[in-house]
Motif scaffolding. Structure first.
Motif, mmCIF file in Angstrom:
data_model
loop_
_atom_site.group_PDB
_atom_site.id
_atom_site.type_symbol
_atom_site.label_atom_id
_atom_site.label_comp_id
_atom_site.label_asym_id
_atom_site.label_seq_id
_atom_site.Cartn_x
_atom_site.Cartn_y
_atom_site.Cartn_z
ATOM 1 N N GLY A 60 0.808 -1.211 0.000
ATOM 2 C CA GLY A 60 0.000 0.000 0.000
ATOM 3 C C GLY A 60 0.844 1.265 0.000
ATOM 4 N N SER A 61 1.950 1.241 0.712
ATOM 5 C CA SER A 61 2.843 2.409 0.722
ATOM 6 C C SER A 61 3.414 2.675 -0.668
ATOM 7 C CB SER A 61 3.986 2.196 1.716
ATOM 8 O OG SER A 61 3.515 2.251 3.043
ATOM 9 N N GLU A 62 3.728 1.602 -1.394
ATOM 10 C CA GLU A 62 4.263 1.774 -2.747
ATOM 11 C C GLU A 62 3.169 2.248 -3.701
ATOM 12 O OE1 GLU A 62 7.309 2.182 -5.360
ATOM 13 O OE2 GLU A 62 7.436 1.683 -3.213
ATOM 14 N N VAL A 63 1.934 1.802 -3.479
ATOM 15 C CA VAL A 63 0.805 2.303 -4.265
ATOM 16 C C VAL A 63 0.666 3.815 -4.076
ATOM 17 C CG1 VAL A 63 -1.720 2.338 -4.373
ATOM 18 C CG2 VAL A 63 -0.504 0.154 -4.387
ATOM 19 N N VAL A 64 0.759 4.273 -2.849
ATOM 20 C CA VAL A 64 0.660 5.708 -2.583
ATOM 21 C C VAL A 64 1.796 6.453 -3.284
ATOM 22 C CG1 VAL A 64 0.757 7.483 -0.795
ATOM 23 C CG2 VAL A 64 -0.595 5.409 -0.416
ATOM 24 N N SER A 65 2.994 5.868 -3.263
ATOM 25 C CA SER A 65 4.132 6.496 -3.956
ATOM 26 C C SER A 65 3.861 6.632 -5.450
ATOM 27 C CB SER A 65 5.411 5.675 -3.734
ATOM 28 O OG SER A 65 5.799 5.701 -2.380
ATOM 29 N N LEU A 66 3.294 5.595 -6.054
ATOM 30 C CA LEU A 66 2.944 5.665 -7.478
ATOM 31 C C LEU A 66 1.954 6.794 -7.739
ATOM 32 C CD1 LEU A 66 2.465 1.879 -8.388
ATOM 33 C CD2 LEU A 66 4.070 3.445 -9.492
ATOM 34 N N LEU A 67 0.964 6.908 -6.884
ATOM 35 C CA LEU A 67 -0.070 7.915 -7.087
ATOM 36 C C LEU A 67 0.455 9.328 -6.866
ATOM 37 C CD1 LEU A 67 -3.008 6.001 -5.391
ATOM 38 C CD2 LEU A 67 -2.871 6.649 -7.802
ATOM 39 N N ARG A 68 1.394 9.470 -5.960
ATOM 40 C CA ARG A 68 1.972 10.803 -5.726
ATOM 41 C C ARG A 68 2.656 11.345 -6.972
ATOM 42 N NH1 ARG A 68 4.602 9.548 0.168
ATOM 43 N NH2 ARG A 68 2.943 10.428 1.480
ATOM 44 N N GLU A 69 3.171 10.461 -7.831
ATOM 45 C CA GLU A 69 3.875 10.893 -9.038
ATOM 46 C C GLU A 69 2.925 11.463 -10.083
ATOM 47 O OE1 GLU A 69 6.004 7.406 -10.209
ATOM 48 O OE2 GLU A 69 7.209 7.362 -8.376
ATOM 49 N N GLY A 70 1.670 11.038 -10.061
ATOM 50 C CA GLY A 70 0.677 11.603 -10.961
ATOM 51 C C GLY A 70 0.648 11.010 -12.358
ATOM 52 N N THR A 71 1.578 10.125 -12.691
ATOM 53 C CA THR A 71 1.629 9.592 -14.054
ATOM 54 C C THR A 71 0.458 8.659 -14.344
ATOM 55 O OG1 THR A 71 3.129 7.852 -13.276
ATOM 56 C CG2 THR A 71 4.129 9.815 -14.238
ATOM 57 N N MET A 72 0.003 7.926 -13.340
ATOM 58 C CA MET A 72 -1.131 7.032 -13.549
ATOM 59 C C MET A 72 -2.406 7.827 -13.824
ATOM 60 S SD MET A 72 -0.088 3.925 -13.437
ATOM 61 C CE MET A 72 1.400 3.045 -12.942
ATOM 62 N N GLN A 73 -2.577 8.915 -13.098
ATOM 63 C CA GLN A 73 -3.766 9.740 -13.288
ATOM 64 C C GLN A 73 -3.763 10.381 -14.680
ATOM 65 O OE1 GLN A 73 -1.733 9.572 -10.641
ATOM 66 N NE2 GLN A 73 -2.636 10.484 -8.793
ATOM 67 N N SER A 74 -2.613 10.877 -15.111
ATOM 68 C CA SER A 74 -2.559 11.520 -16.432
ATOM 69 C C SER A 74 -2.739 10.492 -17.536
ATOM 70 C CB SER A 74 -1.244 12.284 -16.608
ATOM 71 O OG SER A 74 -0.129 11.415 -16.530
ATOM 72 N N ALA A 75 -2.196 9.281 -17.339
ATOM 73 C CA ALA A 75 -2.403 8.217 -18.330
ATOM 74 C C ALA A 75 -3.874 7.879 -18.440
ATOM 75 C CB ALA A 75 -1.595 6.982 -17.946
ATOM 76 N N SER A 76 -4.559 7.821 -17.310
ATOM 77 C CA SER A 76 -5.986 7.527 -17.317
ATOM 78 C C SER A 76 -6.760 8.601 -18.072
ATOM 79 C CB SER A 76 -6.497 7.417 -15.874
ATOM 80 O OG SER A 76 -7.877 7.142 -15.850
ATOM 81 N N ARG A 77 -6.428 9.855 -17.835
ATOM 82 C CA ARG A 77 -7.119 10.955 -18.527
ATOM 83 C C ARG A 77 -6.871 10.899 -20.039
ATOM 84 N NH1 ARG A 77 -5.066 13.796 -14.153
ATOM 85 N NH2 ARG A 77 -3.399 14.725 -15.410
ATOM 86 N N ASP A 78 -5.604 10.781 -20.415
ATOM 87 C CA ASP A 78 -5.248 10.867 -21.834
ATOM 88 C C ASP A 78 -5.774 9.659 -22.613
ATOM 89 O OD1 ASP A 78 -3.950 13.175 -21.131
ATOM 90 O OD2 ASP A 78 -1.935 12.301 -21.167
ATOM 91 N N LYS A 79 -5.545 8.470 -22.081
ATOM 92 C CA LYS A 79 -5.983 7.266 -22.796
ATOM 93 C C LYS A 79 -7.506 7.143 -22.777
ATOM 94 C CE LYS A 79 -1.623 4.954 -21.821
ATOM 95 N NZ LYS A 79 -0.915 3.914 -21.040
ATOM 96 N N GLY A 80 -8.103 7.568 -21.670
ATOM 97 C CA GLY A 80 -9.550 7.533 -21.594
ATOM 98 C C GLY A 80 -10.190 8.460 -22.611
ATOM 99 N N ALA A 81 -9.623 9.642 -22.789
ATOM 100 C CA ALA A 81 -10.162 10.586 -23.770
ATOM 101 C C ALA A 81 -10.046 10.020 -25.178
ATOM 102 C CB ALA A 81 -9.430 11.919 -23.661
ATOM 103 N N ARG A 82 -8.929 9.367 -25.458
ATOM 104 C CA ARG A 82 -8.720 8.756 -26.770
ATOM 105 C C ARG A 82 -9.711 7.614 -27.020
ATOM 106 N NH1 ARG A 82 -4.082 5.796 -27.405
ATOM 107 N NH2 ARG A 82 -3.977 5.022 -29.513
ATOM 108 N N PHE A 83 -9.888 6.810 -26.008
ATOM 109 C CA PHE A 83 -10.808 5.677 -26.077
ATOM 110 C C PHE A 83 -12.238 6.173 -26.327
ATOM 111 C CE2 PHE A 83 -11.731 1.466 -23.577
ATOM 112 C CZ PHE A 83 -12.081 0.841 -24.773
ATOM 113 N N ARG A 84 -12.631 7.149 -25.544
ATOM 114 C CA ARG A 84 -13.984 7.698 -25.648
ATOM 115 C C ARG A 84 -14.215 8.319 -27.038
ATOM 116 N NH1 ARG A 84 -17.748 10.042 -21.884
ATOM 117 N NH2 ARG A 84 -19.588 10.550 -23.128
ATOM 118 N N ALA A 85 -13.240 9.069 -27.530
ATOM 119 C CA ALA A 85 -13.381 9.720 -28.841
ATOM 120 C C ALA A 85 -13.542 8.703 -29.959
ATOM 121 C CB ALA A 85 -12.179 10.617 -29.112
ATOM 122 N N ALA A 86 -12.906 7.545 -29.812
ATOM 123 C CA ALA A 86 -13.004 6.514 -30.846
ATOM 124 C C ALA A 86 -14.325 5.761 -30.797
ATOM 125 C CB ALA A 86 -11.842 5.529 -30.697
#
Length: 414
Positions: free
Chosen positions: A302-328
């Motif tokens: 769980g501590s490593e999960v929090v570390s991943l989330l603090r970096e913000g890359t997972m959230q931005s990947a979700s936004r960008d890929k989700g927008a692409r998916f939705r548009a298609a």
């Protein structure tokens, strides 16, 4: 019922489950043996793109190297002490998670529904001991179409007849109002209301996103009436919706976060209730607990999960890929292959035109093409691939989903 299996080996594995396992699930006929990233491999060596991610528990990908490293290191130290003693990973985990949520205190549990049950107990105890509600009178407002798990208390306020039938008598003290209707919510509040419990986005209902501004209105109403706002972010949170928490989409901070699934990195069950000490501080020793809750192995992960989330890359990947998916996929509505596409981040609900068959039929077509997705409520396919899915795999999912729907339109299921 299992419809088919691709080989004797797979059939044998499925038959064993169907013979000796309770039939509380109806899985697609694929037996997964290995997984990495957004891909899984069955016992015959056939590869699939995972578009369910274990209902968001595998947000960060199967066999995530950082999470496996944290787990492996802790496995060689200590995995379980119970909360009868302190353990080294516990303090760093609860501090990290509290800080991620902007709260003071964490009560770790194991499964998501345990977090929900703990949230309910928290709200009632706070209501009696802090708000001053009369004994045995507390009520909690929930939403129509909710899904918070399947314990007796939780199905007591479910609208799903399959979840409720033959499990009576139910736990009382809940009132259900339409999701997305702030006026109905406010009208249901009385002097004995202690909390409003809701999913910021309803997952099991079909990825139902409330109207813009609804969460802000819930926050304003609950604050004004001195009622706790409890956000069940078990599926919607931890990057899935394109932000750390789904409530962040409206800059709303609830009184209580309920977290689970991805918090354990897809490796172990780990959940938690996160709130300030004036709320969670109502618990005293012996009043709530769990042998495995907050175990050292889960806390290290769980501590490593929090570390991943603090970096913000997972959230931005979700936004960008989700927008692409939705548009298609949005154009498939105009083509008559879908009736609606909903979503937030890399989390989409596709309503299939009934003329093409059920969503379950389409999921079988997708499986045959190497895509694993899951239907809900007959008409909706949920797509929630790991947030680490590659652009190439996402394009493949888009192409094969379109192809499956086109084939269904040409040859509807019987």
């Amino acid at each position: 019922m299992v419809l088919h299996a691709s080989s004797p080996r797979q059939k044998s594995a499925i038959d064993q489950v169907e013979t000796y396992g309770a039939h509380n699930y109806a899985p697609l006929p694929v037996v997964i043996a290995r997984a990495e990233g957004a891909r899984v491999t069955d016992v015959d060596g056939r590869e699939f793109i995972d578009c369910l991610a274990a209902y968001s528990a595998v947000n960060f990908g199967h066999s995530n190297e950082r999470l496996l490293a944290a787990a492996t290191e802790q496995l060689h130290k200590v995995t379980l002490t119970s909360r009868a003693f302190y353990s080294e990973p516990y303090g760093p985990f609860v501090q990290a998670l509290a800080e991620l949520c902007g709260k003071d205190m964490v009560l770790p549990m194991n499964t998501g529904v345990e977090a929900v049950e703990t949230g309910i107990k928290t709200a009632r105890k706070w209501g009696y001991e802090v708000k001053g509600v009369a004994d045995d009178q507390a009520n909690i407002i929930v939403m129509d179409g909710n899904f918070h798990g399947r314990t007796v208390t939780v199905v007591s306020f479910s609208n799903d007849p399959d979840a409720r039938r033959s499990f009576e008598p139910f736990t009382r003290g809940f009132r259900s109002v339409p999701f997305g209707d702030p006026a109905a919510l406010e009208a249901a509040i009385d002097e004995n209301t202690v909390a409003v419990l809701l999913e910021p986005i309803q997952g099991e209902a079909g990825v139902i996103v409330p109207p813009e501004g609804y969460l802000r209105q819930v926050r304003e109403i609950t604050t004004r009436h001195n009622v706790l706002m409890i956000a069940d972010e078990i599926q919607a949170g931890l990057g899935r919706s394109g932000t750390t928490f789904a409530c962040d989409r409206e800059d709303v901070v609830p009184d209580v976060y309920l977290l689970g699934k991805a918090l354990g990195g897809g490796i172990v069950p780990l959940s938690g209730v996160v709130a300030n000490s004036d709320i969670l501080g109502v618990f005293q020793p012996g009043q709530h607990g769990s042998t495995f809750g907050g175990n050292p192995l889960a806390c290290a992960i769980g501590s490593e999960v929090v570390s991943l989330l603090r970096e913000g890359t997972m959230q931005s990947a979700s936004r960008d890929k989700g927008a692409r998916f939705r548009a298609a996929l949005d154009p498939l509505v105009d083509r008559g292959l879908l009736t609606q596409v909903r979503g937030a981040g890399l989390w989409l609900g596709l309503d299939v035109d009934p003329a093409l068959g059920t969503a379950h039929d389409i999921c079988h077509r997708l499986m045959d093409k190497g895509i694993l997705a899951k239907d809900t409520h007959t008409k909706t396919i949920r797509f929630a691939p790991p947030l680490v899915i590659s652009d190439e795999d996402l394009d493949r999912v888009i192409d094969l989903t379109t192809e499956a729907l086109e084939e269904a339109a040409a040859r509807p299921a019987a």
